[in-house]
Design a protein around this motif. Structure first.
Motif, PDB file in Angstrom:
ATOM      1  N   LEU A  16       0.820  -1.212   0.000  1.00 20.29           N
ATOM      2  CA  LEU A  16       0.000   0.000   0.000  1.00 20.29           C
ATOM      3  C   LEU A  16       0.854   1.264   0.000  1.00 20.29           C
ATOM      4  CD1 LEU A  16      -2.891  -0.967   2.406  1.00 20.29           C
ATOM      5  CD2 LEU A  16      -2.948  -0.761  -0.067  1.00 20.29           C
ATOM      6  N   MET A  17       2.105   1.164   0.452  1.00 23.02           N
ATOM      7  CA  MET A  17       3.001   2.319   0.422  1.00 23.02           C
ATOM      8  C   MET A  17       3.414   2.662  -1.010  1.00 23.02           C
ATOM      9  SD  MET A  17       3.376   3.388   3.442  1.00 23.02           S
ATOM     10  CE  MET A  17       1.821   2.816   4.075  1.00 23.02           C
ATOM     11  N   PHE A  18       3.337   1.698  -1.912  1.00 22.04           N
ATOM     12  CA  PHE A  18       3.682   1.945  -3.308  1.00 22.04           C
ATOM     13  C   PHE A  18       2.583   2.700  -4.042  1.00 22.04           C
ATOM     14  CE2 PHE A  18       6.283  -2.086  -2.854  1.00 22.04           C
ATOM     15  CZ  PHE A  18       7.460  -1.395  -2.660  1.00 22.04           C
ATOM     16  N   PHE A  19       1.389   2.783  -3.471  1.00 23.48           N
ATOM     17  CA  PHE A  19       0.250   3.446  -4.095  1.00 23.48           C
ATOM     18  C   PHE A  19      -0.251   4.575  -3.202  1.00 23.48           C
ATOM     19  CE2 PHE A  19       0.214  -0.945  -5.550  1.00 23.48           C
ATOM     20  CZ  PHE A  19       0.268  -0.751  -6.918  1.00 23.48           C
ATOM     21  N   PRO A  20       0.475   5.692  -3.165  1.00 26.88           N
ATOM     22  CA  PRO A  20       0.049   6.793  -2.291  1.00 26.88           C
ATOM     23  C   PRO A  20      -1.160   7.514  -2.861  1.00 26.88           C
ATOM     24  CG  PRO A  20       1.933   7.476  -3.564  1.00 26.88           C
ATOM     25  CD  PRO A  20       1.682   6.021  -3.892  1.00 26.88           C
ATOM     26  N   GLY A  21      -1.884   8.144  -2.008  1.00 25.10           N
ATOM     27  CA  GLY A  21      -3.048   8.900  -2.450  1.00 25.10           C
ATOM     28  C   GLY A  21      -4.329   8.125  -2.265  1.00 25.10           C
TER      29      GLY A  21
END
Length: 88
Positions: A16-21
């Motif tokens: 989930l850190m790879f997909f911010p926002g």
């Protein structure tokens, strides 16, 4: 108190850190794991070779090694992020 997941969810939290926002959270939490689970269900039909030797089944061997590496790398990244968290 900083809530942290159990060890078996480290790779999921790191992913989930790879997909911010806000708009990409659904993609990182539903679509990518869904594709991964679907791939695991489809694996028996992708390679129907009767040979069991990993040397003679390069597609499945490479796919299996990549899955293991991705999960381990995500878990290591999550552990390093938790260890280096400034609020401890």
């Amino acid at each position: 108190y900083v809530p942290r997941p159990e060890w078996f969810f480290f790779f999921y939290e790191q992913m989930l850190m790879f997909f911010p926002g806000y708009s990409l959270i659904a993609f990182g939490s539903v679509v990518i794991p869904g594709v991964f689970v679907a791939l695991l269900f489809v694996l028996p039909w992708l390679d129907r070779t009767p040979v069991y030797s990993p040397v003679r089944r390069p597609f499945m061997t490479i796919l299996g090694v990549l899955v293991i590496l991705i999960v381990l790398l995500n878990m290591l990244l999550a552990v390093s992020r938790i260890i280096n968290f400034p609020g401890q």
